[in-house]
Design an enzyme around this catalytic site. Sequence first.
Site, PDB file in Angstrom:
ATOM      1  N   THR A 100       0.855  -1.183   0.000  1.00 12.17           N
ATOM      2  CA  THR A 100       0.000   0.000   0.000  1.00 12.17           C
ATOM      3  C   THR A 100       0.888   1.229   0.000  1.00 12.17           C
ATOM      4  O   THR A 100       1.532   1.542   1.013  1.00 12.17           O
ATOM      5  CB  THR A 100      -0.919   0.015   1.232  1.00 12.17           C
ATOM      6  OG1 THR A 100      -1.740  -1.150   1.219  1.00 12.17           O
ATOM      7  CG2 THR A 100      -1.801   1.252   1.229  1.00 12.17           C
ATOM      8  N   LYS A 178      -6.842   1.993  -3.468  1.00  8.29           N
ATOM      9  CA  LYS A 178      -6.443   1.442  -2.169  1.00  8.29           C
ATOM     10  C   LYS A 178      -6.376   2.513  -1.091  1.00  8.29           C
ATOM     11  O   LYS A 178      -6.891   2.328   0.023  1.00  8.29           O
ATOM     12  CB  LYS A 178      -5.093   0.731  -2.315  1.00  8.29           C
ATOM     13  CG  LYS A 178      -4.467   0.251  -1.019  1.00  8.29           C
ATOM     14  CD  LYS A 178      -5.338  -0.745  -0.278  1.00  8.29           C
ATOM     15  CE  LYS A 178      -4.584  -1.292   0.938  1.00  8.29           C
ATOM     16  NZ  LYS A 178      -5.467  -2.066   1.824  1.00  8.29           N
TER      17      LYS A 178
END
Length: 304
Positions: A100, A178
């Site tokens: 991420t 995300k």
Amino acid sequence: MAQLAWIGLGNMGRGMAKNLVEKGNLSKPLILFNRTRKRADDLADKLEPEKTRVVGETSQAVDAADIIFTCVGDDKAINEIIDTICKQNIKLKLIVDCSTVHPNTTNALSKNVIASGGNFVASPVFGAPAMAEAGQLVFVLAGTSTHTELIKPYTTGVMAKSIIDFSDQEPGKASLLKVIGNSMVLQMIESLSEGHTVAEKSGLGVDNLHQFIEALFPGPYTAYSNRMRQGDYHKREEPLFQVDLARKDAHHVLDVAQRSGAAMPAVEVADQHLKQVKEHSGAKGDIAGIYGALRKECGLNFEN
């Protein structure tokens, strides 16, 4: 059949790699590398013999593999790994990054890999470590369809319950989804923390509130509500979602919003509570510790 390697065995990577070994129908042992080798050795010891091979250097994993999965904690770590990978001969190799990170980081990684002769797919995932362990993550795949198709057999039914398919879109779109998605999780935790604190202070009681949450909001809301009322947010030696990583994600989405001419005031509030979690708990702080920060603001103990 392709030779696969996995780089990065944190809370998420361990479960993902385990499922890849156990359900991925791999014809060759999965190559494992982690900066702290003990994590790789411990995972290999838990899996069927001859199904994994632990190596001591990133270069060893890359040299031997056709498809290399990476899953690390932040932008600095993945930049260092990709820089190392791109110093080797990666012609026709496929790098799949599950980290991420900021969308701009993802796009830069892709350009770096492609310029070095390799191929790149962005593949961040949604889900907690327990979902990684159970093979119930949601994968977001972005990159050329030729290469996302190579990854799909290792997702649904192996590491994932489903995918969000951004094939033939720039890799950064996956990371953009995300970080926006994680901001919604952060706001959910902030909302739950506020509700639990008011329920305790007003006399309703957190157990009564939890009945409502369980009835109307099954899934993540209920899971985090349980973590709060049971004290899990402050009892863990290893946090499920470490506070520094949660703040990193918050800062990424706030940067995206600012660059886009938008605002996310709720994320700003939650980030300030995360700052208090870090001050109280240090590196052991968990994203769910927002509940403790709110309790403390209202005259209660951080720990319930």
